[in-house]
Design an enzyme around this catalytic site. Structure first.
Site, PDB file in Angstrom:
ATOM      1  N   ASP A  10     -42.990   8.680  14.810  1.00  0.00           N
ATOM      2  CA  ASP A  10     -44.604   8.417  14.746  1.00  0.00           C
ATOM      3  C   ASP A  10     -45.331   8.086  13.933  1.00  0.00           C
ATOM      4  O   ASP A  10     -44.811   7.158  12.926  1.00  0.00           O
ATOM      5  CB  ASP A  10     -44.880  10.267  13.601  1.00  0.00           C
ATOM      6  CG  ASP A  10     -44.479  11.045  15.436  1.00  0.00           C
ATOM      7  OD1 ASP A  10     -44.049  11.109  15.945  1.00  0.00           O
ATOM      8  OD2 ASP A  10     -44.267  11.897  14.534  1.00  0.00           O
ATOM      9  N   ASP A  48     -36.920  10.702  16.453  1.00  0.00           N
ATOM     10  CA  ASP A  48     -38.078  11.146  16.236  1.00  0.00           C
ATOM     11  C   ASP A  48     -39.675   9.510  15.708  1.00  0.00           C
ATOM     12  O   ASP A  48     -39.574  10.062  14.489  1.00  0.00           O
ATOM     13  CB  ASP A  48     -39.255  11.937  16.687  1.00  0.00           C
ATOM     14  CG  ASP A  48     -40.452  12.507  16.605  1.00  0.00           C
ATOM     15  OD1 ASP A  48     -41.019  11.592  17.564  1.00  0.00           O
ATOM     16  OD2 ASP A  48     -41.016  13.605  16.215  1.00  0.00           O
ATOM     17  N   ARG A  77     -33.646   9.227  23.436  1.00  0.00           N
ATOM     18  CA  ARG A  77     -34.369  10.482  22.803  1.00  0.00           C
ATOM     19  C   ARG A  77     -34.821  10.629  24.211  1.00  0.00           C
ATOM     20  O   ARG A  77     -35.425  10.023  25.800  1.00  0.00           O
ATOM     21  CB  ARG A  77     -35.522   9.288  22.640  1.00  0.00           C
ATOM     22  CG  ARG A  77     -36.813  10.739  22.643  1.00  0.00           C
ATOM     23  CD  ARG A  77     -37.153  11.955  21.628  1.00  0.00           C
ATOM     24  NE  ARG A  77     -38.251  12.708  21.915  1.00  0.00           N
ATOM     25  CZ  ARG A  77     -39.743  12.482  21.032  1.00  0.00           C
ATOM     26  NH1 ARG A  77     -39.412  11.222  20.130  1.00  0.00           N
ATOM     27  NH2 ARG A  77     -40.524  13.381  21.285  1.00  0.00           N
ATOM     28  N   ARG A  97     -34.318  17.057  19.070  1.00  0.00           N
ATOM     29  CA  ARG A  97     -34.153  15.595  19.307  1.00  0.00           C
ATOM     30  C   ARG A  97     -33.699  13.957  19.215  1.00  0.00           C
ATOM     31  O   ARG A  97     -33.319  14.988  17.497  1.00  0.00           O
ATOM     32  CB  ARG A  97     -36.087  14.649  19.286  1.00  0.00           C
ATOM     33  CG  ARG A  97     -36.478  14.994  18.093  1.00  0.00           C
ATOM     34  CD  ARG A  97     -38.378  14.253  18.198  1.00  0.00           C
ATOM     35  NE  ARG A  97     -38.626  15.263  19.036  1.00  0.00           N
ATOM     36  CZ  ARG A  97     -39.443  16.244  18.329  1.00  0.00           C
ATOM     37  NH1 ARG A  97     -39.827  16.076  17.133  1.00  0.00           N
ATOM     38  NH2 ARG A  97     -40.086  17.321  19.077  1.00  0.00           N
TER      39      ARG A  97
END
Length: 183
Positions: free
Chosen positions: A101, A99, A87, A96
């Site tokens: 989150d 990711d 990343r 990317r």
């Protein structure tokens, strides 16, 4: 223990393998116990200017875990997994390799320089809501309501990928008393 909802996404490289490896790494973190996971979905890349069909498509998924890690510890561990998968944080909302989150931590509300939960745009993103509803059909996004209803109102523009769920089927399903609080 805290119930954490984590969204995974990738639009570069072998996206499916990356998501599966990331889910395995999340489940292997000390102080983390896998609870549920979604199937993968595909969606159009979202950039700062909005959806961009000229960009590589994203693969997305959601995992639900119980954790003893504090919010910052969990976020740091997720950033480490992202880094292990190449990343780079050069462009906000750019392409990317991975990711990760934090979408929700029980029904907690956190707003610091490094972490905001519930995720401030989760309710606007079918690529988060669709896999979350798949992983935990009774989920509730704090401050917004049932995930399934949010997805129905928004519309589901994702495409399900014909792959197994990210966690092994041996992982326990969310319990009824934790499902709402977990989301």
């Amino acid at each position: 223990m805290t119930r954490a909802v984590i969204a995974l996404g990738a639009n570069l490289g072998d996206r499916g393998s990356t998501l599966r490896a990331a889910a395995t790494a999340i489940a292997a973190l000390p102080g983390v116990r896998p609870i549920a996971s979604s199937h993968e979905v595909e969606s159009v890349a979202v950039t700062l200017d909005g959806p961009d069909p000229t960009k590589p498509r994203y693969r997305n998924a959601v995992v639900v875990v119980d954790t003893d890690l504090g919010p910052d510890e969990l976020l740091d561990a997720l950033h480490g997994i992202e880094d292990e998968h190449g990343r780079r944080r050069a462009t906000r909302w750019g392409d990317r390799t991975l990711d990760l989150d934090v979408i929700a931590l029980d029904d907690r509300r956190i707003d610091t320089v490094t972490l905001t939960v519930p995720h401030p745009r989760a309710h606007e993103r079918a690529f988060v809501l669709a896999p979350w509803a798949d992983a935990d059909p009774g989920a509730v996004l704090p401050g917004h309501g049932p995930v399934a209803a949010l997805l129905a109102d928004l519309g589901d523009d994702t495409e399900r990928v014909d792959e197994p769920r990210l966690f092994d089927q041996q992982a326990a399903a969310p319990t009824a008393d934790r499902a709402g609080a977990a989301s």
